[in-house]
Design a protein around this motif. Sequence first.
Motif, mmCIF file in Angstrom:
data_model
loop_
_atom_site.group_PDB
_atom_site.id
_atom_site.type_symbol
_atom_site.label_atom_id
_atom_site.label_comp_id
_atom_site.label_asym_id
_atom_site.label_seq_id
_atom_site.Cartn_x
_atom_site.Cartn_y
_atom_site.Cartn_z
ATOM 1 N N TYR A 58 0.838 -1.211 0.000
ATOM 2 C CA TYR A 58 0.000 0.000 0.000
ATOM 3 C C TYR A 58 0.866 1.250 0.000
ATOM 4 O O TYR A 58 0.642 2.181 -0.779
ATOM 5 N N TYR A 59 1.866 1.304 0.866
ATOM 6 C CA TYR A 59 2.717 2.485 0.936
ATOM 7 C C TYR A 59 3.568 2.654 -0.318
ATOM 8 O O TYR A 59 3.851 3.781 -0.736
ATOM 9 N N PHE A 60 3.969 1.554 -0.933
ATOM 10 C CA PHE A 60 4.752 1.635 -2.169
ATOM 11 C C PHE A 60 3.949 2.347 -3.251
ATOM 12 O O PHE A 60 4.451 3.244 -3.937
ATOM 13 N N TYR A 61 2.687 1.968 -3.399
ATOM 14 C CA TYR A 61 1.841 2.640 -4.391
ATOM 15 C C TYR A 61 1.563 4.085 -3.990
ATOM 16 O O TYR A 61 1.639 4.991 -4.825
ATOM 17 N N LEU A 109 6.848 -17.229 5.757
ATOM 18 C CA LEU A 109 5.840 -17.373 4.706
ATOM 19 C C LEU A 109 6.188 -18.539 3.788
ATOM 20 O O LEU A 109 7.370 -18.833 3.592
ATOM 21 N N PRO A 110 5.175 -19.179 3.203
ATOM 22 C CA PRO A 110 5.476 -20.243 2.237
ATOM 23 C C PRO A 110 6.126 -19.650 0.990
ATOM 24 O O PRO A 110 5.910 -18.484 0.663
ATOM 25 N N ALA A 111 6.916 -20.443 0.300
ATOM 26 C CA ALA A 111 7.630 -19.974 -0.889
ATOM 27 C C ALA A 111 6.668 -19.467 -1.958
ATOM 28 O O ALA A 111 6.897 -18.429 -2.579
ATOM 29 N N THR A 112 5.583 -20.207 -2.186
ATOM 30 C CA THR A 112 4.579 -19.822 -3.172
ATOM 31 C C THR A 112 3.198 -20.076 -2.578
ATOM 32 O O THR A 112 3.071 -20.702 -1.528
ATOM 33 N N SER A 113 2.192 -19.587 -3.260
ATOM 34 C CA SER A 113 0.822 -19.825 -2.813
ATOM 35 C C SER A 113 -0.087 -20.002 -4.009
ATOM 36 O O SER A 113 -0.253 -19.083 -4.809
ATOM 37 N N VAL A 114 -0.658 -21.181 -4.141
ATOM 38 C CA VAL A 114 -1.610 -21.411 -5.228
ATOM 39 C C VAL A 114 -2.951 -20.753 -4.907
ATOM 40 O O VAL A 114 -3.785 -20.588 -5.783
ATOM 41 N N ALA A 115 -3.154 -20.356 -3.647
ATOM 42 C CA ALA A 115 -4.405 -19.712 -3.230
ATOM 43 C C ALA A 115 -4.384 -18.207 -3.498
ATOM 44 O O ALA A 115 -5.373 -17.521 -3.270
ATOM 45 N N GLY A 116 -3.248 -17.670 -3.950
ATOM 46 C CA GLY A 116 -3.162 -16.248 -4.226
ATOM 47 C C GLY A 116 -2.857 -15.396 -3.010
ATOM 48 O O GLY A 116 -3.009 -14.186 -3.043
ATOM 49 N N ARG A 117 -2.413 -16.031 -1.931
ATOM 50 C CA ARG A 117 -2.056 -15.278 -0.723
ATOM 51 C C ARG A 117 -0.622 -14.783 -0.829
ATOM 52 O O ARG A 117 0.128 -15.180 -1.708
ATOM 53 N N VAL A 118 -0.239 -13.934 0.103
ATOM 54 C CA VAL A 118 1.123 -13.418 0.139
ATOM 55 C C VAL A 118 2.082 -14.587 0.339
ATOM 56 O O VAL A 118 1.855 -15.448 1.185
ATOM 57 N N SER A 119 3.134 -14.602 -0.442
ATOM 58 C CA SER A 119 4.137 -15.656 -0.345
ATOM 59 C C SER A 119 5.521 -15.020 -0.292
ATOM 60 O O SER A 119 5.690 -13.820 -0.535
ATOM 61 N N LEU A 120 6.507 -15.836 -0.002
ATOM 62 C CA LEU A 120 7.882 -15.367 0.038
ATOM 63 C C LEU A 120 8.316 -14.855 -1.332
ATOM 64 O O LEU A 120 9.022 -13.846 -1.432
ATOM 65 N N GLY A 121 7.865 -15.519 -2.376
ATOM 66 C CA GLY A 121 8.179 -15.065 -3.728
ATOM 67 C C GLY A 121 7.646 -13.672 -4.008
ATOM 68 O O GLY A 121 8.326 -12.837 -4.611
ATOM 69 N N MET A 122 6.427 -13.388 -3.547
ATOM 70 C CA MET A 122 5.843 -12.058 -3.730
ATOM 71 C C MET A 122 6.639 -11.019 -2.966
ATOM 72 O O MET A 122 6.938 -9.941 -3.477
ATOM 73 N N VAL A 123 7.011 -11.344 -1.727
ATOM 74 C CA VAL A 123 7.748 -10.403 -0.879
ATOM 75 C C VAL A 123 9.097 -10.076 -1.502
ATOM 76 O O VAL A 123 9.489 -8.912 -1.607
ATOM 77 N N LYS A 124 9.821 -11.095 -1.936
ATOM 78 C CA LYS A 124 11.141 -10.873 -2.527
ATOM 79 C C LYS A 124 11.034 -10.122 -3.859
ATOM 80 O O LYS A 124 11.871 -9.261 -4.161
ATOM 81 N N SER A 125 10.017 -10.419 -4.649
ATOM 82 C CA SER A 125 9.800 -9.703 -5.909
ATOM 83 C C SER A 125 9.499 -8.229 -5.657
ATOM 84 O O SER A 125 10.026 -7.346 -6.342
ATOM 85 N N LEU A 126 8.646 -7.968 -4.672
ATOM 86 C CA LEU A 126 8.315 -6.583 -4.331
ATOM 87 C C LEU A 126 9.547 -5.853 -3.792
ATOM 88 O O LEU A 126 9.784 -4.692 -4.138
ATOM 89 N N LEU A 127 10.333 -6.524 -2.989
ATOM 90 C CA LEU A 127 11.548 -5.907 -2.454
ATOM 91 C C LEU A 127 12.521 -5.550 -3.587
ATOM 92 O O LEU A 127 13.142 -4.475 -3.566
ATOM 93 N N ALA A 128 12.628 -6.413 -4.586
ATOM 94 C CA ALA A 128 13.468 -6.096 -5.751
ATOM 95 C C ALA A 128 12.943 -4.844 -6.456
ATOM 96 O O ALA A 128 13.726 -3.961 -6.830
ATOM 97 N N ASP A 129 11.629 -4.742 -6.609
ATOM 98 C CA ASP A 129 11.012 -3.583 -7.252
ATOM 99 C C ASP A 129 11.250 -2.315 -6.428
ATOM 100 O O ASP A 129 11.551 -1.250 -6.963
ATOM 101 N N VAL A 130 11.125 -2.419 -5.117
ATOM 102 C CA VAL A 130 11.344 -1.277 -4.227
ATOM 103 C C VAL A 130 12.789 -0.796 -4.327
ATOM 104 O O VAL A 130 13.051 0.401 -4.460
ATOM 105 N N TYR A 131 13.737 -1.715 -4.273
ATOM 106 C CA TYR A 131 15.155 -1.342 -4.388
ATOM 107 C C TYR A 131 15.427 -0.682 -5.744
ATOM 108 O O TYR A 131 16.175 0.298 -5.827
ATOM 109 N N LEU A 132 14.831 -1.221 -6.787
ATOM 110 C CA LEU A 132 15.032 -0.649 -8.118
ATOM 111 C C LEU A 132 14.496 0.778 -8.178
ATOM 112 O O LEU A 132 15.151 1.678 -8.707
ATOM 113 N N TYR A 133 13.334 0.993 -7.603
ATOM 114 C CA TYR A 133 12.743 2.336 -7.580
ATOM 115 C C TYR A 133 13.618 3.290 -6.764
ATOM 116 O O TYR A 133 13.841 4.434 -7.154
#
Length: 173
Positions: A58-61, A109-133
């Motif tokens: 939310y804060y990133f957006y 957090l679990p590595a991935t989520s087939v249920a569409g919940r927050v996962s470790l993959g999402m967190v690490k991907s977002l962190l990469a995007d934040v660092y890039l920004y």
Amino acid sequence: LYIRHQAATNNPSFKAIWEGFYKGVAACNLCVDGMEGLDESTEKNELLGEVYALRALYYFYLTRLYGDIPLILEPVTASSSLLYPERSSQLAVFESIVNDLKLAESSGLPATSVAGRVSLGMVKSLLADVYLYMAGYPLNKGKEYYQLAYQKAKEVLDNSYCISPNNPSYNAG
């Protein structure tokens, strides 16, 4: 209006985005506060990880859309001094985002989520995007943050934090 940059700040679309994201932030703050008294458990840590990741998102957006914004990290009541908060610098908001994502990353957090919940993959991907920004305009943190973005993105790719269409758990329909 949007293309010609003639939309005013009181435009209903901007108001809806602002209010919607801050309602999400408020819900996250209530969750964090409400879970403080609970006994330590794997489930509690995973739920906190999800909440921290969502608040960071939310804060990133918000900060990318509006620049310097109020940074509220606790529940707000009618008697709270945060009822009418001051703006925080974009740098302070980004530092909070990174902090929340690091807390989420270490929450179990679990590595991935087939249920569409927050996962470790999402967190690490977002962190990469934040660092890039953060590496580029307007913060201009430069080479160090480009390197951090690269490392997080590589971590996501190297550890397959995604569900491939070839995976039996994948369901595109």
